[in-house]
Design an enzyme around this catalytic site. Structure first.
Site, PDB file in Angstrom:
ATOM      1  CE1 TYR A 250      38.711  32.090  37.675  1.00 33.69           C
ATOM      2  CE2 TYR A 250      38.071  31.182  35.551  1.00 33.69           C
ATOM      3  CZ  TYR A 250      38.027  32.208  36.481  1.00 33.69           C
ATOM      4  OH  TYR A 250      37.270  33.319  36.241  1.00 33.69           O
TER       5      TYR A 250
ATOM      6  NE  ARG B 188      30.853  40.128  36.930  1.00 36.28           N
ATOM      7  CZ  ARG B 188      31.861  40.935  37.244  1.00 36.28           C
ATOM      8  NH1 ARG B 188      31.617  42.229  37.439  1.00 36.28           N
ATOM      9  NH2 ARG B 188      33.077  40.464  37.382  1.00 36.28           N
TER      10      ARG B 188
ATOM     11  CD  GLU C 259      34.089  32.539  34.824  1.00 34.28           C
ATOM     12  OE1 GLU C 259      35.297  32.583  34.526  1.00 34.28           O
ATOM     13  OE2 GLU C 259      33.528  33.409  35.517  1.00 34.28           O
TER      14      GLU C 259
ATOM     15  CB  CYS D 299      48.504  45.791  49.129  1.00 34.79           C
ATOM     16  SG  CYS D 299      49.613  45.214  47.844  1.00 34.79           S
TER      17      CYS D 299
ATOM     18  CG  ASP E 247      41.749  34.402  37.133  1.00 35.50           C
ATOM     19  OD1 ASP E 247      42.099  34.975  38.198  1.00 35.50           O
ATOM     20  OD2 ASP E 247      41.049  34.969  36.277  1.00 35.50           O
TER      21      ASP E 247
END
Length: 381
Positions: free
Chosen positions: A133, A38, A50, A221, A151
């Site tokens: 992905y 990152r 990844e 949610c 993913d």
């Protein structure tokens, strides 16, 4: 574009979507993990991370990631790497087709893209081993393209957000979660948006022991608000791996060297070195269909097959070794070890074999099952 209403999913209005993006990214800015990949926008570095993170936990990946870039600092270095060094760099991570596909993709970059990593989603997707992905992750993180990275972690979060009544493990349902993400993704900070959902899905909204009351997006949610959190995501159980009984042969010569065989590319763990191994009749042994005397004959027959196939006549010892167990995604190995000693060390069989000094074993690419076999063998010395 997929109509989410057809799947019983009612998408939020623009104001709620904007609020969700803001809430998630504010949390990410405060709580994001400090990870080595990152700290870079280099697409090669992001790509390596990844691929490594597929099927592997972050804490395991970090030292592999750093060593891999030390050994292969550029795409050209990866494209030209010898197979044994490549496998040695990946040794212990498993799913070795990943690194072989990476090298094939690096070679594509060198030949089809003049050595420059492609900067479009289409170009990235054309590379060997890069699926939807990974293409989305690289596109968004390295090039700020508004491409979702969907993913298992992201699908889990989306399933709970919208109470998605479709199996997340069924590949044909991925398009549903892709469509949700195409609406939700932040067009200004797509890479951070994707990574925020990854962090959320691996920790607070993990598959095991989630902490929904700590989720920064719990007010959005539906599963949390409706008390149905334990129902989502919907996922059918995986098939159990097929059990196999494996016979491993530890053959030593008069100099104390050990016989290793290089697996062909067509075999599981192709390119790695191991003791010679062969499958035995696991089901019959498990069901105890053989009498004791017949079980001895079964062992002897494996020795005879080895002698014929490898053109060696070992003097077999009666030493006992611990049974080795190793589980792949599709197979569960139970490995029994036999030891033999040979005076004539000439190798004439069609197998790719080598006599290796014990001190040199670590210089060969060895997969995890072989390391377990060596541990079982040497622990009894």
């Amino acid at each position: 574009m997929l109509d989410l209403n057809d799947y019983g999913i009612e998408m939020w209005d623009a104001a709620k979507i904007a609020d969700f993006r803001r809430t998630l990214l504010n949390w990410y800015d405060r709580e994001k993990r400090d990870l080595p990949w990152r700290r870079s926008k280099n697409p090669y570095h992001i790509w390596v991370s990844e691929i490594m993170l597929q099927q592997t936990q972050v804490v395991t990946v970090i030292p592999y990631y750093e060593r891999f870039l030390d050994w292969f600092p550029t795409i050209e270095d990866l494209a030209k790497a010898p197979e044994e060094k490549l496998l040695k760099a990946w040794e212990g991570l498993g799913y070795y087709s990943r690194v072989r596909n990476m090298q094939a993709a690096a070679q594509q970059v060198m030949t089809e893209f003049s050595g420059q990593f492609p900067q479009t989603h289409e170009g990235i997707s054309s590379l060997k081993g890069i699926g939807p992905y990974t293409a989305g992750a690289i596109s968004s993180i390295a090039f700020n393209l508004p491409e979702p990275a969907v993913d298992g972690n992201v699908m889990r979060v989306m399933a709970r957000l919208f109470e998605v009544n479709y199996d997340v493990g069924d590949p044909k349902n991925r398009k549903i979660f892709q469509a949700i993400m195409e609406v939700l993704i932040d067009p200004e900070r797509p890479g951070d948006f994707n990574q925020a959902l990854m962090d959320l899905g691996t920790d607070i909204e993990s598959a095991k022991n989630p902490r929904p009351e700590e989720s920064p997006v719990r007010s959005f949610c539906a599963a949390y608000l409706h008390g149905t959190y334990d129902k989502y995501p919907i996922k059918e159980p995986k098939k159990k791996p097929r059990p196999l009984q494996i016979q491993a042969f530890v053959i030593r010569n008069e100099r104390g060297e050990i016989l290793l065989e290089k697996n062909t590319k067509e075999r599981l763990l192709g390119g790695f070195w191991s003791f010679p191994i062969m499958e035995t009749n696991f089901v019959a042994q498990q069901l105890d269909l053989f009498e004791k005397e017949d079980a001895v004959l079964e062992t002897l027959s494996q020795k005879q097959v080895f002698e014929e196939d490898y053109k060696l006549k070992p003097q077999w010892t009666d030493r006992q070794f611990a049974t080795v167990k190793h589980t792949f995604s599709h197979q569960k190995w139970t490995v029994e070890i036999l030891e033999g000693l040979v005076k004539k060390a000439e190798l004439t069989s069609s197998h790719q074999l080598a006599w290796v000094e014990v001190s040199d074993l670590a210089n060969y690419p060895l997969a995890t099952p072989q390391k377990k076999m060596m541990a079982a063998y040497f622990e009894t010395k």
